[in-house]
Structures are given as C-alpha cells and as structure tokens.
Design a protein around this motif. Structure first.
Motif, PDB file in Angstrom:
ATOM      1  N   ALA A 194       3.064  26.014  26.321  1.00 37.41           N
ATOM      2  CA  ALA A 194       4.483  26.209  26.636  1.00 37.41           C
ATOM      3  C   ALA A 194       4.835  25.750  28.050  1.00 37.41           C
ATOM      4  O   ALA A 194       6.013  25.508  28.353  1.00 37.41           O
ATOM      5  N   PHE A 195       3.844  25.618  28.919  1.00 37.95           N
ATOM      6  CA  PHE A 195       4.092  25.127  30.273  1.00 37.95           C
ATOM      7  C   PHE A 195       4.404  23.634  30.292  1.00 37.95           C
ATOM      8  O   PHE A 195       4.950  23.128  31.273  1.00 37.95           O
ATOM      9  N   LEU A 196       4.023  22.909  29.248  1.00 39.35           N
ATOM     10  CA  LEU A 196       4.119  21.453  29.245  1.00 39.35           C
ATOM     11  C   LEU A 196       5.472  20.974  28.726  1.00 39.35           C
ATOM     12  O   LEU A 196       6.114  21.653  27.915  1.00 39.35           O
ATOM     13  N   PRO A 197       5.902  19.773  29.138  1.00 43.48           N
ATOM     14  CA  PRO A 197       7.103  19.177  28.554  1.00 43.48           C
ATOM     15  C   PRO A 197       6.911  18.981  27.050  1.00 43.48           C
ATOM     16  O   PRO A 197       5.783  18.826  26.576  1.00 43.48           O
ATOM     17  N   GLU A 198       7.980  18.960  26.333  1.00 42.92           N
ATOM     18  CA  GLU A 198       7.892  18.955  24.867  1.00 42.92           C
ATOM     19  C   GLU A 198       7.069  17.790  24.315  1.00 42.92           C
ATOM     20  O   GLU A 198       6.217  17.987  23.444  1.00 42.92           O
ATOM     21  N   THR A 199       7.303  16.584  24.809  1.00 42.96           N
ATOM     22  CA  THR A 199       6.574  15.429  24.266  1.00 42.96           C
ATOM     23  C   THR A 199       5.074  15.550  24.540  1.00 42.96           C
ATOM     24  O   THR A 199       4.252  15.233  23.679  1.00 42.96           O
ATOM     25  N   ARG A 200       4.710  16.040  25.738  1.00 46.97           N
ATOM     26  CA  ARG A 200       3.291  16.206  26.065  1.00 46.97           C
ATOM     27  C   ARG A 200       2.701  17.339  25.239  1.00 46.97           C
ATOM     28  O   ARG A 200       1.554  17.267  24.804  1.00 46.97           O
ATOM     29  N   ARG A 201       3.475  18.393  25.031  1.00 50.51           N
ATOM     30  CA  ARG A 201       2.988  19.525  24.239  1.00 50.51           C
ATOM     31  C   ARG A 201       2.664  19.091  22.807  1.00 50.51           C
ATOM     32  O   ARG A 201       1.628  19.451  22.255  1.00 50.51           O
ATOM     33  N   ILE A 202       3.520  18.275  22.235  1.00 51.42           N
ATOM     34  CA  ILE A 202       3.294  17.809  20.862  1.00 51.42           C
ATOM     35  C   ILE A 202       2.036  16.946  20.783  1.00 51.42           C
ATOM     36  O   ILE A 202       1.201  17.113  19.893  1.00 51.42           O
ATOM     37  N   THR A 238      -6.691  21.959  27.682  1.00 50.45           N
ATOM     38  CA  THR A 238      -5.255  22.179  27.882  1.00 50.45           C
ATOM     39  C   THR A 238      -4.960  22.632  29.301  1.00 50.45           C
ATOM     40  O   THR A 238      -3.965  22.199  29.914  1.00 50.45           O
ATOM     41  N   SER A 239      -5.806  23.484  29.863  1.00 50.55           N
ATOM     42  CA  SER A 239      -5.594  23.971  31.232  1.00 50.55           C
ATOM     43  C   SER A 239      -5.585  22.825  32.230  1.00 50.55           C
ATOM     44  O   SER A 239      -4.822  22.843  33.210  1.00 50.55           O
ATOM     45  N   VAL A 240      -6.439  21.826  32.022  1.00 50.93           N
ATOM     46  CA  VAL A 240      -6.453  20.658  32.909  1.00 50.93           C
ATOM     47  C   VAL A 240      -5.097  19.962  32.875  1.00 50.93           C
ATOM     48  O   VAL A 240      -4.543  19.596  33.924  1.00 50.93           O
ATOM     49  N   ARG A 241      -4.525  19.783  31.689  1.00 53.23           N
ATOM     50  CA  ARG A 241      -3.223  19.109  31.571  1.00 53.23           C
ATOM     51  C   ARG A 241      -2.106  19.938  32.200  1.00 53.23           C
ATOM     52  O   ARG A 241      -1.217  19.400  32.856  1.00 53.23           O
ATOM     53  N   VAL A 242      -2.182  21.237  32.016  1.00 52.62           N
ATOM     54  CA  VAL A 242      -1.181  22.122  32.617  1.00 52.62           C
ATOM     55  C   VAL A 242      -1.302  22.102  34.140  1.00 52.62           C
ATOM     56  O   VAL A 242      -0.292  22.057  34.862  1.00 52.62           O
ATOM     57  N   LEU A 243      -2.528  22.135  34.647  1.00 51.26           N
ATOM     58  CA  LEU A 243      -2.737  22.097  36.088  1.00 51.26           C
ATOM     59  C   LEU A 243      -2.222  20.790  36.682  1.00 51.26           C
ATOM     60  O   LEU A 243      -1.552  20.786  37.719  1.00 51.26           O
ATOM     61  N   LEU A 244      -2.521  19.677  36.036  1.00 48.96           N
ATOM     62  CA  LEU A 244      -2.036  18.383  36.510  1.00 48.96           C
ATOM     63  C   LEU A 244      -0.515  18.368  36.565  1.00 48.96           C
ATOM     64  O   LEU A 244       0.084  17.907  37.547  1.00 48.96           O
ATOM     65  N   TYR A 245       0.122  18.891  35.526  1.00 51.68           N
ATOM     66  CA  TYR A 245       1.593  18.930  35.502  1.00 51.68           C
ATOM     67  C   TYR A 245       2.135  19.840  36.606  1.00 51.68           C
ATOM     68  O   TYR A 245       3.126  19.515  37.259  1.00 51.68           O
ATOM     69  N   SER A 246       1.480  20.950  36.858  1.00 53.70           N
ATOM     70  CA  SER A 246       1.946  21.879  37.900  1.00 53.70           C
ATOM     71  C   SER A 246       1.773  21.276  39.293  1.00 53.70           C
ATOM     72  O   SER A 246       2.544  21.585  40.201  1.00 53.70           O
TER      73      SER A 246
END
Length: 210
Positions: A28-36, A55-63
């Motif tokens: 839920a932290f990710l933008p919709e297109t990345r989340r999908i 998933t945590s790596v992708r969320v951390l990168l986005y943050s």
C-alpha cells in the motif's frame, strides 16, 4: 515507523527499513502501477520472508526518492536502476533491509545481524594479517564488521572475487560508528576502499564511500 535509519550526503544516501508490516501494508506504500507489477512479481517467491524482503526493498527505495524506480539485475545478479539515475546496492538480514544510492560512483552496502556464527567461519574471511579488536568486550562485533565490510566492497567492485580473504581491513578499534579502509588484492591496482560503519544493538551496517 518502519524507516529505521537514514543518512544522506551530497553524493551518497542510504537507509535501513525495519520489516514490521504485513505484505499488504507494504504494498500500500507504493504507487498503484508499481504495486500492481510487484504483486505480479511476488508470485515467483514461495517463502513469505522472501516476499517481505523483496517488497520492503522497493518500498524503501520509494521512500528515499519519492519517485517510482524499477530495479533490474545484471547477468552477475547485481542490482541497478533501469533508468540508470543512480548506482544502487541492496542488503538484508533478519528483520531489516538496507539500500544505498549514489549519483556518482558504484556503491556497496551490507547489513549483518548479530550472531555467533561468524566465529565458526572466520577462517573463510579473516586473514592472518588482520586483527579483530573487541567492541565493548566482545570480538563478535569486530568479526561481523570484517565480514560485512568485505561483502560491501565485494558488491562495489567490478572485478570481484568470491574469496573474501583477498580483501584486507586496515587495523581499527571498533566504535559505535566510524570509517576504516579495505585493500583489495584481486587486481593489480590493489585499490583502497573507504568503508563507513555503524554498530546497532541488532546488527552491523557497512557501506562503501568511494
């Protein structure tokens, strides 16, 4: 708040994420297109822990960037950003993931949970001309730093060798945080890398600075 540690300079930034959320909360932290796209990618993992780490790596990168970036992997399994906007390195240990980014040079980062296993395998990575000094009366921390720093440099190097005994830490007295140097004996250059480190109650964190 899962963003556990963060550090930023003009050239390098790194952060550590403490994995406390469920997979759905992370997504839920990710933008919709990345989340999908992430939900589709996750189907290839069986382990729930591996799904959380990935998933945590992708969320951390986005943050860290507040921009949607795609992580790809080279033939040597080294991560890179598909738009090549930053150099990147990734690490994870039990309960945490770490990401480092640099706008100017290749980087390496490593995070290692505190544990006694490093004593049993120290002959695989500690050289006879290296000395593990105790931190707060415990040499485990120094052994972890030796292992972690060499992993970080291994990730940083272009001509890396899996034998970590081809890397040598200069003598240092461990503190809560600081820097030391690692010399490589893999290439004819025998380059010196400067490595930053932090000791936390759960782990050690190391990262390359050049």
């Amino acid at each position: 708040m899962a963003l556990f540690l963060q550090h930023k300079t003009d050239d390098i930034q790194w952060a550590v994420w403490k994995m406390e959320e469920s997979l759905d909360t992370l997504l839920a932290f990710l933008p919709e297109t990345r989340r999908i796209s992430c939900e589709q990618e996750l189907s290839r993992f069986v382990s729930e822990r591996r799904k959380l780490e990935w998933t945590s790596v992708r969320v951390l990168l986005y943050s860290m960037l507040r921009e949607d970036k795609e992580i790809a992997y080279s033939s040597e399994s080294k991560p890179y950003l598909s738009d090549h906007s930053f150099f990147i390195s990734i690490s994870h240990t039990k309960g945490y993931v770490a990401v480092i980014l640099s706008s100017r040079t290749a980087v390496g980062i490593d995070i290692e949970q505190y544990g006694q296993r490093v004593h049993r395998v120290s002959d695989r990575y500690v050289r006879s001309d290296e000395q593990a000094e105790a931190y707060q009366g415990d040499t485990t921390w120094s052994l972890l730093l030796h292992w972690s720093a060499k992993e970080a440099v291994f990730k940083r190097m272009e001509d890396a060798d899996a034998d970590l005994r081809k890397l040598r830490l200069t003598h240092f007295i461990p503190r809560e945080e600081g820097t030391f140097q690692v010399q490589e004996f893999v290439t004819g250059l025998q380059k010196l890398y400067t490595v930053g480190y932090r000791i936390h109650s759960d782990f050690v964190l190391t990262w390359t600075l050049n």
